[in-house]
Design an enzyme around this catalytic site. Structure first.
Site, PDB file in Angstrom:
ATOM      1  N   CYS A   1       9.529  32.831 -15.688  1.00 11.08           N
ATOM      2  CA  CYS A   1       9.056  33.749 -16.733  1.00 11.08           C
ATOM      3  C   CYS A   1       8.649  33.002 -18.010  1.00 11.08           C
ATOM      4  CB  CYS A   1      10.121  34.816 -16.968  1.00 11.08           C
ATOM      5  SG  CYS A   1       9.429  36.306 -17.668  1.00 11.08           S
TER       6      CYS A   1
ATOM      7  N   GLU B   1      17.350  34.490 -10.880  1.00 10.56           N
ATOM      8  CA  GLU B   1      18.723  34.251 -11.360  1.00 10.56           C
ATOM      9  C   GLU B   1      19.435  35.547 -11.738  1.00 10.56           C
ATOM     10  OE1 GLU B   1      16.012  33.822 -13.034  1.00 10.56           O
ATOM     11  OE2 GLU B   1      16.281  34.225 -15.162  1.00 10.56           O
TER      12      GLU B   1
ATOM     13  N   HIS C   1      12.540  36.779 -12.174  1.00 12.96           N
ATOM     14  CA  HIS C   1      13.840  36.167 -12.493  1.00 12.96           C
ATOM     15  C   HIS C   1      14.807  36.189 -11.308  1.00 12.96           C
ATOM     16  CE1 HIS C   1      13.613  36.110 -16.992  1.00 12.96           C
ATOM     17  NE2 HIS C   1      12.733  37.067 -16.782  1.00 12.96           N
TER      18      HIS C   1
HETATM   19  N1  GLN Z   1       7.744  37.928 -22.789  1.00 11.85           N
HETATM   20  C1  GLN Z   1       8.391  36.656 -22.837  1.00 11.85           C
HETATM   21  C2  GLN Z   1       7.488  35.595 -23.452  1.00 11.85           C
HETATM   22  O1  GLN Z   1       6.350  35.825 -23.657  1.00 11.85           O
HETATM   23  C3  GLN Z   1       8.837  36.207 -21.449  1.00 11.85           C
HETATM   24  C4  GLN Z   1       9.833  37.186 -20.905  1.00 11.85           C
HETATM   25  C5  GLN Z   1      10.872  36.622 -20.003  1.00 11.85           C
HETATM   26  O2  GLN Z   1      11.084  35.398 -19.919  1.00 11.85           O
HETATM   27  N2  GLN Z   1      11.572  37.503 -19.353  1.00 11.85           N
HETATM   28  O3  GLN Z   1       7.920  34.529 -23.699  1.00 11.85           O
END
Ligand code: GLN
Length: 195
Positions: A79, A173, A171
């Protein structure tokens, strides 16, 4: 094998707990330069990419991290971690570590309230459906030729790899399912990623 989890912000403990389940792995929280020199691989967790990037700069980790990734250290960004590894971020002149030939779109599904969970297979990773959790997630809008796409959801790329770099929009995890962690450990070490 010592696998670090970048311990600046985000879902650090959750990754450490998943790694603890894998016998061959010694999980370590890393936030200082000398620790980065001593690990065999690294996970950059989800969180907030702008915040993690600022902290990478204040802890003076940008250069050492880029150097180790370019020399082949296996790394997985989940992410926000994926955003940090991308060479280009849509709508922005700035990117962060700039090591993977992908363009990413931040907050691509909308606000926090548009976060969602699905169950799906990822052929290279799991033949059975596994939970995929998207929290204010990015997706990949463009890849170069040597990036392998591992998963699309509704035509959007949400998992990919290039040489020693793995990225996922979601994610693992947070799910209790350790398939993606095991895939990373089994496939990205001993130069397996070159195959
Ligand atoms: N929206 C976050 C970003 O732009 C990422 C979100 C996440 O890691 N769950 O960094």
């Amino acid at each position: 094998m010592k696998i670090g989890v970048l311990d600046l912000q985000g879902s650090v403990t959750e990754h450490i707990n998943m790694l603890k389940k894998i016998e061959t792995v010694i999980p370590v929280r890393v936030k200082y330069k000398d620790q980065i020199e001593r690990i065999d691989g690294l996970i950059i967790p989800g969180g907030e990419s702008t915040t993690i990037s600022k902290l990478l700069k204040s802890f003076d980790l940008m250069d050492i991290l880029k150097k180790r990734i370019k020399r082949g250290m296996p790394i997985w960004g989940t992410c926000a971690g994926m955003i940090l590894l991308a060479k280009k971020i849509d709508g922005s002149d700035n990117a962060h570590l700039k090591v993977m030939d992908i363009d990413v779109k931040r907050n691509a599904y909308g606000s926090q309230l548009d976060s969602f969970l699905i169950e799906d297979k990822i052929p290279d990773i799991s033949k059975k459906s596994i939970p995929l959790v998207f929290i204010r997630a990015p997706y990949i809008t463009n890849v170069s030729n040597d990036v392998k796409i591992l998963k699309k959801v509704n035509e959007k790329i949400v998992a990919a790899k290039q040489k020693n770099i793995l990225v996922t929009s979601f994610h693992p995890e947070l799910t209790g399912n350790d398939c993606v962690h095991k895939y990373f450990i089994r496939n990205f070490f001993n130069n397996n990623f070159l195959l």
